[in-house]
Design an enzyme around this catalytic site. Structure first.
Site, PDB file in Angstrom:
ATOM      1  N   ARG A 132      21.228  53.580  47.092  1.00  0.00           N
ATOM      2  CA  ARG A 132      21.759  54.486  46.252  1.00  0.00           C
ATOM      3  C   ARG A 132      20.705  55.500  45.698  1.00  0.00           C
ATOM      4  O   ARG A 132      20.716  56.989  45.278  1.00  0.00           O
ATOM      5  CB  ARG A 132      22.737  54.853  44.766  1.00  0.00           C
ATOM      6  CG  ARG A 132      24.284  54.541  45.225  1.00  0.00           C
ATOM      7  CD  ARG A 132      24.306  54.467  43.830  1.00  0.00           C
ATOM      8  NE  ARG A 132      26.063  54.336  43.626  1.00  0.00           N
ATOM      9  CZ  ARG A 132      27.663  53.896  44.107  1.00  0.00           C
ATOM     10  NH1 ARG A 132      27.075  52.440  44.204  1.00  0.00           N
ATOM     11  NH2 ARG A 132      28.041  53.429  43.330  1.00  0.00           N
ATOM     12  N   ARG A 184      40.962  53.669  37.343  1.00  0.00           N
ATOM     13  CA  ARG A 184      39.773  52.734  37.264  1.00  0.00           C
ATOM     14  C   ARG A 184      39.659  52.787  35.826  1.00  0.00           C
ATOM     15  O   ARG A 184      38.948  53.746  35.202  1.00  0.00           O
ATOM     16  CB  ARG A 184      39.254  52.121  38.211  1.00  0.00           C
ATOM     17  CG  ARG A 184      38.902  51.027  38.428  1.00  0.00           C
ATOM     18  CD  ARG A 184      37.776  51.332  39.977  1.00  0.00           C
ATOM     19  NE  ARG A 184      36.496  51.503  40.174  1.00  0.00           N
ATOM     20  CZ  ARG A 184      35.635  51.706  40.560  1.00  0.00           C
ATOM     21  NH1 ARG A 184      35.519  51.874  41.739  1.00  0.00           N
ATOM     22  NH2 ARG A 184      34.318  52.278  39.894  1.00  0.00           N
ATOM     23  N   LYS A 230      35.523  54.793  51.563  1.00  0.00           N
ATOM     24  CA  LYS A 230      34.389  54.187  51.876  1.00  0.00           C
ATOM     25  C   LYS A 230      34.204  51.873  51.052  1.00  0.00           C
ATOM     26  O   LYS A 230      34.126  51.339  52.210  1.00  0.00           O
ATOM     27  CB  LYS A 230      33.193  54.482  50.761  1.00  0.00           C
ATOM     28  CG  LYS A 230      31.706  53.487  51.188  1.00  0.00           C
ATOM     29  CD  LYS A 230      30.267  54.290  50.297  1.00  0.00           C
ATOM     30  CE  LYS A 230      30.700  54.264  49.005  1.00  0.00           C
ATOM     31  NZ  LYS A 230      30.587  52.776  48.252  1.00  0.00           N
ATOM     32  N   ARG A 288      43.295  56.903  40.620  1.00  0.00           N
ATOM     33  CA  ARG A 288      43.233  54.832  40.735  1.00  0.00           C
ATOM     34  C   ARG A 288      42.955  54.856  39.220  1.00  0.00           C
ATOM     35  O   ARG A 288      43.485  53.463  39.325  1.00  0.00           O
ATOM     36  CB  ARG A 288      42.126  54.928  42.157  1.00  0.00           C
ATOM     37  CG  ARG A 288      40.984  55.039  41.680  1.00  0.00           C
ATOM     38  CD  ARG A 288      40.231  54.549  42.365  1.00  0.00           C
ATOM     39  NE  ARG A 288      38.420  55.144  41.795  1.00  0.00           N
ATOM     40  CZ  ARG A 288      37.055  54.766  42.109  1.00  0.00           C
ATOM     41  NH1 ARG A 288      37.095  54.310  43.414  1.00  0.00           N
ATOM     42  NH2 ARG A 288      35.789  54.558  41.471  1.00  0.00           N
TER      43      ARG A 288
HETATM   44  P1  AMP Z   1      30.838  51.548  43.250  1.00  0.00           P
HETATM   45  O1  AMP Z   1      31.602  50.435  43.165  1.00  0.00           O
HETATM   46  O2  AMP Z   1      29.721  51.682  44.227  1.00  0.00           O
HETATM   47  O3  AMP Z   1      31.477  52.560  42.681  1.00  0.00           O
HETATM   48  O4  AMP Z   1      29.763  50.814  41.706  1.00  0.00           O
HETATM   49  C1  AMP Z   1      30.040  50.854  40.799  1.00  0.00           C
HETATM   50  C2  AMP Z   1      29.348  51.283  39.275  1.00  0.00           C
HETATM   51  O5  AMP Z   1      28.547  49.778  39.825  1.00  0.00           O
HETATM   52  C3  AMP Z   1      28.137  52.562  39.993  1.00  0.00           C
HETATM   53  O6  AMP Z   1      29.115  53.576  39.324  1.00  0.00           O
HETATM   54  C4  AMP Z   1      27.049  52.582  38.763  1.00  0.00           C
HETATM   55  O7  AMP Z   1      26.849  52.426  37.727  1.00  0.00           O
HETATM   56  C5  AMP Z   1      26.749  50.668  39.633  1.00  0.00           C
HETATM   57  N1  AMP Z   1      26.100  50.583  40.584  1.00  0.00           N
HETATM   58  C6  AMP Z   1      26.643  50.188  42.218  1.00  0.00           C
HETATM   59  N2  AMP Z   1      25.738  50.234  43.138  1.00  0.00           N
HETATM   60  C7  AMP Z   1      24.398  50.455  42.528  1.00  0.00           C
HETATM   61  C8  AMP Z   1      23.239  50.635  42.792  1.00  0.00           C
HETATM   62  N3  AMP Z   1      23.061  50.886  44.644  1.00  0.00           N
HETATM   63  N4  AMP Z   1      22.244  51.615  41.913  1.00  0.00           N
HETATM   64  C9  AMP Z   1      22.676  51.763  40.755  1.00  0.00           C
HETATM   65  N5  AMP Z   1      23.614  51.727  40.624  1.00  0.00           N
HETATM   66  C10 AMP Z   1      24.994  50.679  40.916  1.00  0.00           C
END
Ligand code: AMP
Length: 195
Positions: free
Chosen positions: A97, A138, A21, A136
């Site tokens: 989310r 991370r 994504k 990956r």
């Molecule tokens: P991502 O890069 O989108 O996978 O986000 C990494 C982490 O950031 C997630 O595992 C959440 O802990 C937090 N996060 C990102 N976007 C959101 C959101 N819209 N709501 C809540 N937590 C978020």
């Protein structure tokens, strides 16, 4: 705040973590001329900078949990009000989310006098995303965090497909294939949804 330009696109991309994504979102935003907003990137930047938000978010992110809706809705509302997005539109990646976040997004756009054009679901099966995430490496990709994020996705984020579907805004795209193949499918799906 400048007046919204009607041709600017407002898009959401949904998909499990590890679905590709983020990579596709950057390409789609560039190709459709809108601003790419990744809430995960915003939070990681806040953690690196050591801001108050970063301090609050770090432990939750590392455990694979979700940062609270109030915090997220506030950050996104502020970012979406900026001139670059009002003029060029936005591709939201990682937000909403939860259904609370989807409701907040609907209110933010309504207050701005604009609306979401399309929500794309980039569909990749759980087994494939798990393999990709383990590969990956991370720092927040421990096996426990991956499992927690995927189960939270099914619990909290997958129901958003119904939320967008009920508003006739949802387009599903098969996310299995090469990066270029998936990009071509996404571009075509967005073009088709705007006709
Ligand atoms: P991502 O890069 O989108 O996978 O986000 C990494 C982490 O950031 C997630 O595992 C959440 O802990 C937090 N996060 C990102 N976007 C959101 C959101 N819209 N709501 C809540 N937590 C978020």
């Amino acid at each position: 705040m400048s007046a919204p330009v009607t041709t600017a696109k407002r898009l959401v991309i949904l998909g499990r973590q590890g679905s590709g994504k983020g990579t596709q979102a950057v390409r789609i935003a560039e190709s459709f001329g809108c601003v790419h907003i990744s809430t995960g990137d915003m939070l990681r930047a806040a953690v690196s900078a050591g801001t108050e938000l970063g301090k609050q978010a770090e432990a939750v992110m590392n455990s694979g949990g979700l940062v609270g809706d109030d915090i997220m809705n506030g950050i996104v509302a502020e970012r979406l009000a900026a001139d670059d997005i009002m003029t060029n539109g936005v591709l939201l990646d990682g937000f909403p989310r939860t259904s609370d976040q989807a409701d907040a997004l609907e209110r933010i756009f309504a207050d701005q006098g604009v609306a979401l054009d399309t929500a794309i679901n980039l569909d990749v099966p759980v087994e494939i995303v798990t393999e990709r995430m383990l590969a990956r490496r991370r720092v927040d990709d421990t096996p426990e965090a991956i499992e927690r994020r995927l189960s939270l996705y099914e619990e909290q984020t997958a129901p958003l497909l119904d939320w967008f579907g009920a508003r006739d805004l949802l387009v599903a795209v098969d996310g299995v294939g090469s990066e270029d193949e998936v990009f071509a499918r996404l571009s075509e799906a967005i073009d088709r949804s705007q006709q």
